[in-house]
Motif scaffolding. Structure first.
Motif, PDB file in Angstrom:
ATOM      1  N   MET A 152       0.850  -1.185   0.000  1.00 43.21           N
ATOM      2  CA  MET A 152       0.000   0.000   0.000  1.00 43.21           C
ATOM      3  C   MET A 152       0.889   1.240   0.000  1.00 43.21           C
ATOM      4  O   MET A 152       1.927   1.281   0.650  1.00 43.21           O
ATOM      5  CB  MET A 152      -0.906   0.013   1.234  1.00 43.21           C
ATOM      6  CG  MET A 152      -1.788  -1.229   1.387  1.00 43.21           C
ATOM      7  SD  MET A 152      -2.891  -1.536  -0.002  1.00 43.21           S
ATOM      8  CE  MET A 152      -2.081  -2.948  -0.766  1.00 43.21           C
ATOM      9  N   THR A 153       0.484   2.267  -0.751  1.00 44.18           N
ATOM     10  CA  THR A 153       1.290   3.474  -0.895  1.00 44.18           C
ATOM     11  C   THR A 153       0.498   4.703  -0.480  1.00 44.18           C
ATOM     12  O   THR A 153      -0.670   4.851  -0.847  1.00 44.18           O
ATOM     13  CB  THR A 153       1.754   3.654  -2.357  1.00 44.18           C
ATOM     14  OG1 THR A 153       2.556   2.533  -2.733  1.00 44.18           O
ATOM     15  CG2 THR A 153       2.562   4.933  -2.515  1.00 44.18           C
ATOM     16  N   THR A 154       1.148   5.581   0.267  1.00 40.66           N
ATOM     17  CA  THR A 154       0.586   6.877   0.621  1.00 40.66           C
ATOM     18  C   THR A 154       1.482   7.960   0.053  1.00 40.66           C
ATOM     19  O   THR A 154       2.706   7.919   0.238  1.00 40.66           O
ATOM     20  CB  THR A 154       0.483   7.038   2.150  1.00 40.66           C
ATOM     21  OG1 THR A 154      -0.455   6.085   2.665  1.00 40.66           O
ATOM     22  CG2 THR A 154       0.019   8.440   2.521  1.00 40.66           C
ATOM     23  N   LEU A 155       0.901   8.921  -0.643  1.00 34.29           N
ATOM     24  CA  LEU A 155       1.626  10.072  -1.182  1.00 34.29           C
ATOM     25  C   LEU A 155       0.927  11.325  -0.699  1.00 34.29           C
ATOM     26  O   LEU A 155      -0.294  11.435  -0.793  1.00 34.29           O
ATOM     27  CB  LEU A 155       1.643  10.028  -2.713  1.00 34.29           C
ATOM     28  CG  LEU A 155       2.247  11.248  -3.422  1.00 34.29           C
ATOM     29  CD1 LEU A 155       3.720  11.423  -3.063  1.00 34.29           C
ATOM     30  CD2 LEU A 155       2.067  11.124  -4.932  1.00 34.29           C
ATOM     31  N   ALA A 161       4.111   8.015 -11.007  1.00 31.81           N
ATOM     32  CA  ALA A 161       3.759   6.597 -10.902  1.00 31.81           C
ATOM     33  C   ALA A 161       4.654   5.899  -9.881  1.00 31.81           C
ATOM     34  O   ALA A 161       4.182   5.082  -9.072  1.00 31.81           O
ATOM     35  CB  ALA A 161       3.869   5.926 -12.266  1.00 31.81           C
ATOM     36  N   GLN A 162       5.936   6.218  -9.890  1.00 33.11           N
ATOM     37  CA  GLN A 162       6.845   5.627  -8.908  1.00 33.11           C
ATOM     38  C   GLN A 162       6.451   6.026  -7.489  1.00 33.11           C
ATOM     39  O   GLN A 162       6.425   5.197  -6.571  1.00 33.11           O
ATOM     40  CB  GLN A 162       8.276   6.073  -9.183  1.00 33.11           C
ATOM     41  CG  GLN A 162       8.893   5.515 -10.452  1.00 33.11           C
ATOM     42  CD  GLN A 162      10.318   5.992 -10.643  1.00 33.11           C
ATOM     43  OE1 GLN A 162      11.126   5.941  -9.734  1.00 33.11           O
ATOM     44  NE2 GLN A 162      10.617   6.507 -11.828  1.00 33.11           N
ATOM     45  N   LEU A 163       6.154   7.318  -7.297  1.00 35.68           N
ATOM     46  CA  LEU A 163       5.795   7.801  -5.972  1.00 35.68           C
ATOM     47  C   LEU A 163       4.492   7.175  -5.478  1.00 35.68           C
ATOM     48  O   LEU A 163       4.270   7.068  -4.269  1.00 35.68           O
ATOM     49  CB  LEU A 163       5.672   9.332  -5.979  1.00 35.68           C
ATOM     50  CG  LEU A 163       6.972  10.104  -6.204  1.00 35.68           C
ATOM     51  CD1 LEU A 163       6.697  11.601  -6.344  1.00 35.68           C
ATOM     52  CD2 LEU A 163       7.944   9.859  -5.057  1.00 35.68           C
ATOM     53  N   CYS A 164       3.639   6.781  -6.415  1.00 36.23           N
ATOM     54  CA  CYS A 164       2.376   6.120  -6.058  1.00 36.23           C
ATOM     55  C   CYS A 164       2.515   4.620  -5.935  1.00 36.23           C
ATOM     56  O   CYS A 164       1.508   3.907  -5.732  1.00 36.23           O
ATOM     57  CB  CYS A 164       1.291   6.463  -7.083  1.00 36.23           C
ATOM     58  SG  CYS A 164       0.765   8.192  -7.052  1.00 36.23           S
ATOM     59  N   GLY A 165       3.751   4.122  -6.102  1.00 33.99           N
ATOM     60  CA  GLY A 165       3.974   2.697  -5.956  1.00 33.99           C
ATOM     61  C   GLY A 165       3.565   1.873  -7.153  1.00 33.99           C
ATOM     62  O   GLY A 165       3.426   0.655  -7.060  1.00 33.99           O
ATOM     63  N   LEU A 166       3.392   2.534  -8.306  1.00 31.97           N
ATOM     64  CA  LEU A 166       3.029   1.823  -9.531  1.00 31.97           C
ATOM     65  C   LEU A 166       4.297   1.460 -10.296  1.00 31.97           C
ATOM     66  O   LEU A 166       5.406   1.830  -9.926  1.00 31.97           O
ATOM     67  CB  LEU A 166       2.110   2.704 -10.385  1.00 31.97           C
ATOM     68  CG  LEU A 166       0.886   3.280  -9.668  1.00 31.97           C
ATOM     69  CD1 LEU A 166       0.075   4.135 -10.626  1.00 31.97           C
ATOM     70  CD2 LEU A 166       0.037   2.163  -9.092  1.00 31.97           C
ATOM     71  N   ARG A 167       4.150   0.742 -11.390  1.00 30.63           N
ATOM     72  CA  ARG A 167       5.307   0.377 -12.208  1.00 30.63           C
ATOM     73  C   ARG A 167       6.037   1.622 -12.656  1.00 30.63           C
ATOM     74  O   ARG A 167       5.440   2.667 -12.936  1.00 30.63           O
ATOM     75  CB  ARG A 167       4.858  -0.416 -13.437  1.00 30.63           C
ATOM     76  CG  ARG A 167       4.180  -1.742 -13.125  1.00 30.63           C
ATOM     77  CD  ARG A 167       3.997  -2.561 -14.405  1.00 30.63           C
ATOM     78  NE  ARG A 167       3.439  -1.764 -15.477  1.00 30.63           N
ATOM     79  CZ  ARG A 167       2.134  -1.584 -15.644  1.00 30.63           C
ATOM     80  NH1 ARG A 167       1.279  -2.099 -14.783  1.00 30.63           N
ATOM     81  NH2 ARG A 167       1.693  -0.868 -16.668  1.00 30.63           N
ATOM     82  N   GLU A 168       7.333   1.516 -12.802  1.00 22.28           N
ATOM     83  CA  GLU A 168       8.151   2.680 -13.153  1.00 22.28           C
ATOM     84  C   GLU A 168       7.729   3.281 -14.470  1.00 22.28           C
ATOM     85  O   GLU A 168       7.733   4.492 -14.648  1.00 22.28           O
ATOM     86  CB  GLU A 168       9.629   2.264 -13.230  1.00 22.28           C
ATOM     87  CG  GLU A 168      10.555   3.426 -13.549  1.00 22.28           C
ATOM     88  CD  GLU A 168      12.013   3.026 -13.509  1.00 22.28           C
ATOM     89  OE1 GLU A 168      12.857   3.790 -13.981  1.00 22.28           O
ATOM     90  OE2 GLU A 168      12.298   1.928 -12.985  1.00 22.28           O
ATOM     91  N   ASN A 169       7.329   2.418 -15.424  1.00 21.43           N
ATOM     92  CA  ASN A 169       6.927   2.949 -16.734  1.00 21.43           C
ATOM     93  C   ASN A 169       5.432   3.133 -16.866  1.00 21.43           C
ATOM     94  O   ASN A 169       4.912   3.344 -17.952  1.00 21.43           O
ATOM     95  CB  ASN A 169       7.428   2.014 -17.839  1.00 21.43           C
ATOM     96  CG  ASN A 169       6.765   0.637 -17.771  1.00 21.43           C
ATOM     97  OD1 ASN A 169       6.141   0.312 -16.765  1.00 21.43           O
ATOM     98  ND2 ASN A 169       6.946  -0.154 -18.822  1.00 21.43           N
ATOM     99  N   ALA A 170       4.713   3.063 -15.731  1.00 21.05           N
ATOM    100  CA  ALA A 170       3.248   3.183 -15.795  1.00 21.05           C
ATOM    101  C   ALA A 170       2.859   4.565 -16.291  1.00 21.05           C
ATOM    102  O   ALA A 170       3.199   5.566 -15.685  1.00 21.05           O
ATOM    103  CB  ALA A 170       2.638   2.935 -14.414  1.00 21.05           C
ATOM    104  N   HIS A 171       2.206   4.562 -17.419  1.00 22.42           N
ATOM    105  CA  HIS A 171       1.647   5.799 -17.980  1.00 22.42           C
ATOM    106  C   HIS A 171       2.722   6.878 -18.181  1.00 22.42           C
ATOM    107  O   HIS A 171       2.454   8.070 -18.064  1.00 22.42           O
ATOM    108  CB  HIS A 171       0.529   6.334 -17.083  1.00 22.42           C
ATOM    109  CG  HIS A 171      -0.597   6.912 -17.880  1.00 22.42           C
ATOM    110  ND1 HIS A 171      -1.521   6.130 -18.512  1.00 22.42           N
ATOM    111  CD2 HIS A 171      -0.936   8.193 -18.145  1.00 22.42           C
ATOM    112  CE1 HIS A 171      -2.386   6.887 -19.129  1.00 22.42           C
ATOM    113  NE2 HIS A 171      -2.059   8.148 -18.933  1.00 22.42           N
ATOM    114  N   ALA A 172       3.947   6.479 -18.404  1.00 20.09           N
ATOM    115  CA  ALA A 172       5.030   7.460 -18.575  1.00 20.09           C
ATOM    116  C   ALA A 172       4.958   8.097 -19.948  1.00 20.09           C
ATOM    117  O   ALA A 172       4.362   7.562 -20.852  1.00 20.09           O
ATOM    118  CB  ALA A 172       6.380   6.773 -18.383  1.00 20.09           C
TER     119      ALA A 172
END
Length: 489
Positions: free
Chosen positions: A1-4, A478-489
């Protein structure tokens, strides 16, 4: 789980806007995301699906996430009732009123509620987007902080810092804020967002390069100043009207010291056939077709102030000339015969004489009424949806001619025998297109253009997500949200 977490260099830097934008951006990608604000101070509130009360900004953010508002999204809400005191609402329920000094000590208790709500949201949603309050660099408030870095440290989350360039001094705001944080807090700041930029971005680039070199932190992007844009204000009254032509209905709203839920008037401010005027304290009420008395957190005190300004005489004169008057929540109570506060909920215990324009009497009770409701207006039987947030219970012969018949069988509000004066407890009634049309026709507008307020709000939430796509570093987000590094990049 990610909190930003999104924190701002000042109040109104764009925290609510950026969190809303990020919520919708993630929701578009199918990410289950929830908004969260540990502590909010505002008189604009919403009723949640679990029957509690939270700030309206978090209700809009919930909409951006495709969720119904819940009390866990804003576990601590402070509603100021004096210059140095506020009603304290925990998990959607009013628990006490206290002055600022007493609340400073109470924060340890409030933090427990904050962490409990955050834990529940984190267990249910992969991403929780958190909005700070004010600025993390307010030195006098840093002890026992639960709204900014105190919360971020407690849950160990990264932070984005946003600043409003339209105010001027944006680099001083960002560098100065960072300098006033502790080393561990500085390390939490993972990047900057600059908000409300107008002009040629190439002219700003040298400043962005300097900022990154000076701080060692990236600029995630620069969001443009959006015109013709609306997002419900957390506190400050939005007076922007836009260009309007043709026959306009003149609506005046006296601004009382403890005005609450002034977002009620956003649909009117945005309506192409309405000229809405917020009348500042000490100013005369201008000629109008409709005068609306707004909600109030301190009804008897605000009624006394209304009389001090001579606005009661202006109302009487307005009615003699055939104008219409509408009271919403506290404004409805003011229109009645008496307002009694036997428990001293909003100040010294006692009873005040109302304006006597409706045959109702109100008693303030400790248990606040919190409901999302639907029904039909007396006017044209127009369907209406809204919400109730009030401590007052109103009774009297005036209720026999109710303003609204609710679907649960209750009668709400009153309409005077001559049809000139109406009162209701329903906030948000202008958001219902049919109800808004009926009310404007009652106030004197012959041909009313229907406006879908909810569609306007949805349109602007989508516009915010578009800005994330176009102007921010979505790969880093996306990285800060804990998603894949290339997510929606």
């Amino acid at each position: 789980m990610t909190t930003l977490m999104v924190q701002g260099t000042t109040s109104d830097a764009g925290k609510s806007t950026l969190v809303t934008a990020l919520c919708r951006w993630l929701h578009r990608q199918g990410v289950a995301v929830a908004p969260f604000k540990p502590q909010n101070m505002a008189l604009n509130s919403a009723v949640t699906e679990d029957g509690g009360e939270i700030g309206r900004a978090q209700a809009v953010q919930a909409q951006a996430c495709g969720l119904a508002p819940h009390t866990d999204m804003n576990p601590v809400l402070l509603k100021p009732n004096t210059d140095i005191g506020a009603q304290v609402i925990i998990h959607g329920r009013a628990v006490t009123s206290m002055n600022a000094a007493a609340y400073h000590d109470y924060k340890r208790v409030a933090m427990a509620a904050v962490l409990a709500s955050h834990q529940r949201l984190s267990a249910e949603y992969p991403v929780v987007l958190v909005e700070g309050a004010g600025s993390p660099a307010e030195i006098n408030l840093r002890a026992n902080d639960i709204a900014n870095m105190g919360f971020a440290e407690a849950v160990d989350c990264p932070v984005i810092l946003v600043a409003d360039i339209d105010r001027g001094g944006v680099f001083a705001h960002l560098v100065g804020t960072l300098a006033l944080l502790s080393e561990s807090e500085q390390a939490r700041v993972k990047g900057f967002v600059i908000n409300r930029f107008r002009g040629d971005i190439a002219l700003l680039q040298p400043g962005l390069d300097w900022l990154e070199a000076r701080t060692g932190k990236p600029v995630l992007g620069v969001l443009p100043y959006l015109t013709d844009f609306h997002l419900e204000a957390e506190d400050a009254i939005d007076t922007r009207q836009g260009h309007k032509a043709g026959e306009l209905l003149r609506v005046a709203v006296p601004v009382l010291p403890r005005i609450s839920n002034h977002t009620d008037f956003d649909p009117l401010r945005l309506h192409p056939q309405v000229a809405l005027t917020f009348v500042a304290p000490g100013q005369p009420i201008p000629p109008a077709d409709l005068i609306i008395l707004p909600g109030s957190k301190s009804v008897r005190a605000d009624l006394a102030r209304l009389r001090e300004h001579g606005w009661d005489q202006a109302l009487a004169r307005h009615l003699r000339y055939g104008g219409k008057v509408l009271g919403i929540c506290g404004g409805y109570q003011m229109l009645g015969r008496t307002i009694a506060d036997p428990h001293g909920l909003e100040g010294a215990a006692g009873t005040s004489s109302g304006l006597g324009l409706l045959a109702v009497d109100t008693v303030l009770e400790p248990e606040k009424q919190l409901r999302n409701v639907s029904g039909r207006l007396f006017l044209e039987r127009a369907p209406v949806n809204g919400y109730e947030i009030h401590a007052g219970i109103s009774t009297g012969a005036g209720l026999e001619r109710a303003a609204v018949i609710l679907d649960d069988g209750r009668a709400d509000g009153a309409l005077s025998a001559d049809g000139q004066v109406m009162g209701t407890y329903l906030h948000g009634l202008f958001e219902s297109s049919d109800a808004c049309t009926a009310l404007l026709r009652w106030a004197g507008l012959a041909e009313v253009r229907a406006v879908d307020y909810h569609a306007l709000r949805e349109r602007d939430i989508e516009r915010l997500a578009d800005q994330v796509e176009q102007h921010l570093d979505t790969g880093l987000l996306a990285q800060l949200c804990g998603l894949r590094e290339n997510a929606h990049a």
